[in-house]
Design a protein around this motif. Structure first.
Motif, short mmCIF file in Angstrom:
data_model
loop_
_atom_site.label_atom_id
_atom_site.label_comp_id
_atom_site.label_asym_id
_atom_site.label_seq_id
_atom_site.Cartn_x
_atom_site.Cartn_y
_atom_site.Cartn_z
N ASP A 3 0.67 -1.14 0.07
CA ASP A 3 -0.01 0.02 0.05
C ASP A 3 0.81 1.22 -0.20
O ASP A 3 0.74 2.00 0.92
CB ASP A 3 -1.08 -0.09 1.16
CG ASP A 3 -2.12 -0.82 1.19
OD1 ASP A 3 -2.20 -1.52 -0.03
OD2 ASP A 3 -2.76 -1.09 2.03
N ASN A 52 -3.38 -4.54 0.23
CA ASN A 52 -4.79 -4.73 -0.29
C ASN A 52 -5.21 -3.61 -1.32
O ASN A 52 -6.21 -3.68 -1.79
CB ASN A 52 -5.83 -4.64 0.79
CG ASN A 52 -5.67 -3.57 1.70
OD1 ASN A 52 -4.65 -3.23 2.21
ND2 ASN A 52 -6.74 -3.12 1.93
N ASN A 53 -4.26 -2.53 -1.44
CA ASN A 53 -4.50 -1.42 -2.38
C ASN A 53 -3.74 -1.52 -3.61
O ASN A 53 -3.66 -0.53 -4.20
CB ASN A 53 -4.65 -0.17 -1.60
CG ASN A 53 -5.87 0.15 -0.63
OD1 ASN A 53 -6.85 -0.05 -1.14
ND2 ASN A 53 -5.37 0.39 0.47
N TRP A 73 -3.72 -3.32 -6.63
CA TRP A 73 -4.32 -3.87 -7.75
C TRP A 73 -3.32 -3.57 -8.69
O TRP A 73 -2.90 -2.85 -9.26
CB TRP A 73 -5.72 -3.05 -7.87
CG TRP A 73 -6.55 -3.06 -6.73
CD1 TRP A 73 -7.01 -4.02 -6.06
CD2 TRP A 73 -7.01 -1.82 -6.17
NE1 TRP A 73 -7.91 -3.44 -4.89
CE2 TRP A 73 -7.63 -2.25 -4.95
CE3 TRP A 73 -6.59 -0.49 -6.26
CZ2 TRP A 73 -8.04 -1.50 -4.26
CZ3 TRP A 73 -7.09 0.58 -5.20
CH2 TRP A 73 -7.89 -0.05 -4.23
N ASP A 105 2.39 -11.52 -2.99
CA ASP A 105 1.57 -11.55 -1.77
C ASP A 105 2.44 -11.76 -0.55
O ASP A 105 1.95 -10.87 0.55
CB ASP A 105 0.32 -12.20 -1.63
CG ASP A 105 -0.74 -11.81 -2.58
OD1 ASP A 105 -0.89 -10.60 -2.98
OD2 ASP A 105 -1.21 -12.91 -3.17
N HIS A 160 1.65 -7.96 3.87
CA HIS A 160 0.72 -6.83 4.25
C HIS A 160 -0.08 -7.29 5.44
O HIS A 160 -0.27 -6.52 6.33
CB HIS A 160 0.11 -6.40 3.07
CG HIS A 160 -0.65 -5.07 3.55
ND1 HIS A 160 -0.05 -3.79 3.86
CD2 HIS A 160 -2.05 -4.78 3.56
CE1 HIS A 160 -1.03 -3.24 3.82
NE2 HIS A 160 -2.20 -3.53 3.78
N HIS A 171 -3.31 -8.68 4.84
CA HIS A 171 -4.59 -8.73 4.75
C HIS A 171 -5.15 -9.95 4.28
O HIS A 171 -6.41 -10.39 4.29
CB HIS A 171 -5.26 -7.67 3.46
CG HIS A 171 -4.46 -7.88 2.40
ND1 HIS A 171 -3.02 -7.71 2.21
CD2 HIS A 171 -4.93 -8.27 0.88
CE1 HIS A 171 -2.68 -7.99 0.86
NE2 HIS A 171 -3.92 -8.38 0.33
N LEU A 172 -4.31 -10.89 3.98
CA LEU A 172 -4.72 -12.24 3.73
C LEU A 172 -4.52 -13.18 4.83
O LEU A 172 -4.75 -14.58 4.38
CB LEU A 172 -3.89 -12.81 2.51
CG LEU A 172 -4.12 -11.92 1.11
CD1 LEU A 172 -3.10 -12.41 0.17
CD2 LEU A 172 -5.50 -11.89 0.72
#
Length: 85
Positions: free
Chosen positions: A34, A57-58, A60, A66, A81, A83-84
């Motif tokens: 991010d 997560n931002n 894209w 990841d 990050h 988020h997963l």
């Protein structure tokens, strides 16, 4: 070994990050996503400094992974990050 970890910079704090790198003189930088563009900008300013990054997560469309594992001396560092997980 001195590492600096950045995350969630959202392309707004690049000057602050560069100032911290100049002041601290790390051996490597870890960027936890991010925005991954900030890691690319750091690499362009400091081409001899290892900069490792992962996608947040931002991020894209980013080519970053990841998660990844990097080694710093005898220590393995798991980068994500979050988020997963």
């Amino acid at each position: 070994m001195k590492l600096i970890v950045f995350s969630d910079s959202h392309h707004r704090r690049i000057v602050d990050m560069l100032n911290i790198i100049d002041e601290e003189k790390p051996d490597a930088v870890l960027h936890l996503g991010d925005l991954t563009e900030d890691a690319f900008d750091i690499r362009s300013v400091y081409p001899d400094l290892p900069v490792y990054g992962v996608r947040g997560n931002n991020d894209w469309g980013s080519d970053e992974e990841d998660d990844r594992i990097v080694c710093a001396e005898q220590v393995r560092i798991f980068m994500t990050h979050g988020h997963l997980y």
